[in-house]
Design a protein around this motif. Structure first.
Motif, PDB file in Angstrom:
ATOM      1  N   THR A  40      31.583  78.041  58.306  1.00  0.00           N
ATOM      2  CA  THR A  40      32.543  77.592  59.314  1.00  0.00           C
ATOM      3  C   THR A  40      31.794  77.438  60.620  1.00  0.00           C
ATOM      4  N   LEU A  41      31.883  76.261  61.210  1.00  0.00           N
ATOM      5  CA  LEU A  41      31.195  75.945  62.460  1.00  0.00           C
ATOM      6  C   LEU A  41      32.201  75.849  63.598  1.00  0.00           C
ATOM      7  N   ILE A  42      31.896  76.499  64.710  1.00  0.00           N
ATOM      8  CA  ILE A  42      32.725  76.365  65.902  1.00  0.00           C
ATOM      9  C   ILE A  42      31.864  75.750  66.987  1.00  0.00           C
ATOM     10  N   GLU A  43      32.200  74.514  67.344  1.00  0.00           N
ATOM     11  CA  GLU A  43      31.434  73.765  68.342  1.00  0.00           C
ATOM     12  C   GLU A  43      32.391  72.963  69.212  1.00  0.00           C
ATOM     13  N   ARG A  44      32.371  73.183  70.507  1.00  0.00           N
ATOM     14  CA  ARG A  44      33.276  72.437  71.383  1.00  0.00           C
ATOM     15  C   ARG A  44      32.613  71.259  72.082  1.00  0.00           C
ATOM     16  N   GLU A  45      31.296  71.182  72.065  1.00  0.00           N
ATOM     17  CA  GLU A  45      30.597  70.081  72.734  1.00  0.00           C
ATOM     18  C   GLU A  45      30.786  68.805  71.918  1.00  0.00           C
ATOM     19  N   GLU A  46      31.552  67.868  72.490  1.00  0.00           N
ATOM     20  CA  GLU A  46      31.922  66.653  71.763  1.00  0.00           C
ATOM     21  C   GLU A  46      30.716  65.892  71.223  1.00  0.00           C
ATOM     22  N   LEU A  80      35.387  73.461  63.389  1.00  0.00           N
ATOM     23  CA  LEU A  80      36.487  73.651  64.334  1.00  0.00           C
ATOM     24  C   LEU A  80      35.992  73.295  65.734  1.00  0.00           C
ATOM     25  N   PRO A  81      36.476  72.183  66.304  1.00  0.00           N
ATOM     26  CA  PRO A  81      36.026  71.766  67.637  1.00  0.00           C
ATOM     27  C   PRO A  81      36.809  72.478  68.742  1.00  0.00           C
ATOM     28  N   ILE A  82      36.602  73.782  68.821  1.00  0.00           N
ATOM     29  CA  ILE A  82      37.348  74.595  69.786  1.00  0.00           C
ATOM     30  C   ILE A  82      36.373  75.414  70.639  1.00  0.00           C
ATOM     31  N   ASP A  83      36.902  75.967  71.701  1.00  0.00           N
ATOM     32  CA  ASP A  83      36.170  76.904  72.535  1.00  0.00           C
ATOM     33  C   ASP A  83      36.148  78.248  71.802  1.00  0.00           C
ATOM     34  N   VAL A  84      35.030  78.927  71.780  1.00  0.00           N
ATOM     35  CA  VAL A  84      34.933  80.199  71.050  1.00  0.00           C
ATOM     36  C   VAL A  84      35.917  81.239  71.588  1.00  0.00           C
ATOM     37  N   ARG A  85      36.346  81.078  72.822  1.00  0.00           N
ATOM     38  CA  ARG A  85      37.320  82.025  73.378  1.00  0.00           C
ATOM     39  C   ARG A  85      38.691  81.866  72.749  1.00  0.00           C
ATOM     40  N   GLU A  86      38.862  80.850  71.896  1.00  0.00           N
ATOM     41  CA  GLU A  86      40.135  80.619  71.203  1.00  0.00           C
ATOM     42  C   GLU A  86      40.138  81.181  69.778  1.00  0.00           C
ATOM     43  N   ILE A  87      39.085  81.876  69.391  1.00  0.00           N
ATOM     44  CA  ILE A  87      38.976  82.383  68.019  1.00  0.00           C
ATOM     45  C   ILE A  87      40.200  83.208  67.623  1.00  0.00           C
ATOM     46  N   ALA A  88      40.655  84.087  68.486  1.00  0.00           N
ATOM     47  CA  ALA A  88      41.774  84.968  68.146  1.00  0.00           C
ATOM     48  C   ALA A  88      43.056  84.184  67.882  1.00  0.00           C
ATOM     49  N   ARG A  89      43.195  83.024  68.515  1.00  0.00           N
ATOM     50  CA  ARG A  89      44.421  82.226  68.367  1.00  0.00           C
ATOM     51  C   ARG A  89      44.297  81.100  67.343  1.00  0.00           C
ATOM     52  N   GLU A  90      43.127  80.905  66.782  1.00  0.00           N
ATOM     53  CA  GLU A  90      42.898  79.772  65.875  1.00  0.00           C
ATOM     54  C   GLU A  90      43.494  80.052  64.499  1.00  0.00           C
ATOM     55  N   GLU A  91      44.476  79.249  64.124  1.00  0.00           N
ATOM     56  CA  GLU A  91      45.181  79.409  62.850  1.00  0.00           C
ATOM     57  C   GLU A  91      44.232  79.308  61.650  1.00  0.00           C
ATOM     58  N   ALA A  92      43.248  78.417  61.713  1.00  0.00           N
ATOM     59  CA  ALA A  92      42.313  78.228  60.589  1.00  0.00           C
ATOM     60  C   ALA A  92      41.455  79.469  60.338  1.00  0.00           C
ATOM     61  N   LEU A  93      41.367  80.368  61.303  1.00  0.00           N
ATOM     62  CA  LEU A  93      40.568  81.587  61.135  1.00  0.00           C
ATOM     63  C   LEU A  93      41.423  82.809  60.803  1.00  0.00           C
ATOM     64  N   ARG A  94      42.726  82.642  60.876  1.00  0.00           N
ATOM     65  CA  ARG A  94      43.619  83.766  60.603  1.00  0.00           C
ATOM     66  C   ARG A  94      43.413  84.244  59.167  1.00  0.00           C
ATOM     67  N   ASN A  95      43.301  85.530  58.996  1.00  0.00           N
ATOM     68  CA  ASN A  95      43.113  86.160  57.686  1.00  0.00           C
ATOM     69  C   ASN A  95      41.820  85.741  56.987  1.00  0.00           C
ATOM     70  N   ARG A  96      40.835  85.273  57.739  1.00  0.00           N
ATOM     71  CA  ARG A  96      39.526  84.926  57.161  1.00  0.00           C
ATOM     72  C   ARG A  96      38.520  85.990  57.546  1.00  0.00           C
ATOM     73  N   SER A  97      37.694  86.370  56.603  1.00  0.00           N
ATOM     74  CA  SER A  97      36.635  87.342  56.849  1.00  0.00           C
ATOM     75  C   SER A  97      35.294  86.690  56.573  1.00  0.00           C
ATOM     76  N   PHE A  98      34.276  87.199  57.252  1.00  0.00           N
ATOM     77  CA  PHE A  98      32.928  86.647  57.122  1.00  0.00           C
ATOM     78  C   PHE A  98      31.937  87.771  56.857  1.00  0.00           C
ATOM     79  N   GLY A  99      30.893  87.442  56.124  1.00  0.00           N
ATOM     80  CA  GLY A  99      29.835  88.403  55.847  1.00  0.00           C
ATOM     81  C   GLY A  99      28.787  88.443  56.936  1.00  0.00           C
ATOM     82  N   ALA A 100      28.699  87.360  57.706  1.00  0.00           N
ATOM     83  CA  ALA A 100      27.739  87.281  58.812  1.00  0.00           C
ATOM     84  C   ALA A 100      28.237  86.264  59.822  1.00  0.00           C
TER      85      ALA A 100
END
Length: 188
Positions: free
Chosen positions: A70-76, A92-112
């Motif tokens: 999963t890539l989070i990059e806001r620079e167009e 996900l073309p969002i600001d990293v400060r929006e991680i907590a509110r991002e629906e696509a990341l809800r209930n997702r876990s990562f190993g790294a």
């Protein structure tokens, strides 16, 4: 690395030097260093600020399937290139400060989590929230990998202590411009 990547990166830096923080993309040597502890069992992986995708390529070389990234990059100017190069990754073309509110990341876990973000340019409150949000998404035993051009971990010790985390420098390289160190941030 393609010359078009260098020129895209330089133009993005000219537009937003505090957000981009370097005039050139990270080197393949730094990409190998920041991903060296990651293996296929680390999947899925979250990458913050992938830029032109040099760390993404290194993750895939370590055995992480593209659709497990999963890539989070806001620079167009980087988003289109990432979509073309990694069509099976979740972008996900969002600001990293929006991680907590991002629906696509809800209930997702990562190993790294691998970060190419210029953390020293964030406010302390934003940095605290970002690192806290990231560790809520990391599985037990997972780690957050961050590089820096500075002489110490870019996450202040006070924030690490408050979140119950530790930092370990896992290496550095002169074969990057500027030279860089990599830190593993993990739970105590």
């Amino acid at each position: 690395m393609l010359n078009s990547d260098r020129s895209r990166f330089f133009r993005a830096w000219l537009r937003r030097p505090l957000r981009i923080a370097s005039v050139t993309p990270s080197s393949a040597v730094l990409a190998a260093l920041i991903t060296r502890e990651i293996t296929a069992v680390s999947a899925p992986v979250l990458e913050l600020g992938p830029g032109t995708g040099i760390f993404t390529q290194a993750l895939m070389a370590r055995g992480i399937a593209e659709d497990d990234i999963t890539l989070i990059e806001r620079e167009e100017s980087f988003v289109t290139g990432l979509q073309d190069r990694f069509p099976h990754a979740r972008l996900l073309p969002i600001d990293v400060r929006e991680i907590a509110r991002e629906e696509a990341l809800r209930n997702r876990s990562f190993g790294a989590i691998v970060s190419g973000l210029p953390l020293p340019n964030l406010s302390r409150n934003d940095l605290y929230a970002l690192i806290g949000d990231c560790f809520e998404r990391l599985i037990q035993g997972g780690a957050f990998y961050q590089f820096t051009y500075g002489l110490k971990c870019p996450i202040p010790a006070r924030i690490l202590r408050a979140l119950g985390l530790r930092s370990d420098r896992i290496g550095w390289t002169l074969r990057n411009f500027p030279p860089a160190a990599v830190y593993r941030i993990s739970r105590r």
